[in-house]
Design an enzyme around this catalytic site. Structure first.
Site, PDB file in Angstrom:
ATOM      1  N   CYS A  23     -23.115 -86.783   4.888  1.00  0.00           N
ATOM      2  CA  CYS A  23     -24.496 -86.289   4.820  1.00  0.00           C
ATOM      3  C   CYS A  23     -24.560 -84.837   4.339  1.00  0.00           C
ATOM      4  O   CYS A  23     -24.028 -83.942   4.997  1.00  0.00           O
ATOM      5  CB  CYS A  23     -25.109 -86.445   6.218  1.00  0.00           C
ATOM      6  SG  CYS A  23     -26.601 -85.510   6.507  1.00  0.00           S
ATOM      7  N   CYS A  26     -26.388 -82.402   6.661  1.00  0.00           N
ATOM      8  CA  CYS A  26     -25.554 -82.189   7.853  1.00  0.00           C
ATOM      9  C   CYS A  26     -24.541 -81.084   7.585  1.00  0.00           C
ATOM     10  O   CYS A  26     -24.276 -80.242   8.450  1.00  0.00           O
ATOM     11  CB  CYS A  26     -24.810 -83.471   8.241  1.00  0.00           C
ATOM     12  SG  CYS A  26     -25.873 -84.853   8.658  1.00  0.00           S
TER      13      CYS A  26
END
Length: 98
Positions: A23, A26
């Site tokens: 991600c 993230c």
């Protein structure tokens, strides 16, 4: 090692960062989480949960997207947010709860 349930039921508030290795947001959030963890070291515990390795925890808290941050206070959810958040905004938000 303490179980997830024991961790979130502690007297100290716990910020759980649900993330995934693939991600992008993230990865952007990771240094922010580290700085916040250092800033609030005495008053807050920070736990990172990889949703791909801990699907049960992600499902239990209905994490549909990553990153998702959930703040627990004595086992109860007091705040949650999905997506990237800058350090200033995250710090200010956490300050209101701890």
């Amino acid at each position: 090692m303490a179980s997830f349930k024991e961790l979130i039921n502690s007297d100290k508030p716990v910020l759980v960062d649900f993330h995934a290795t693939w991600c992008g947001p993230c990865k952007q959030l990771a240094p922010v989480i580290e700085k916040v963890a250092g800033t609030f070291n005495e008053r807050l515990k920070v736990v990172k949960v990889d949703v791909d390795k801990n699907t049960a925890a992600a499902q239990a808290y209905q994490v549909k997207g990553v990153p998702t941050m959930i703040l627990f206070k004595q086992g109860k959810i007091v705040w949650r947010s999905s997506g990237y958040m800058d350090e200033g905004k995250l710090s200010k938000t956490l300050q209101a709860f701890i």
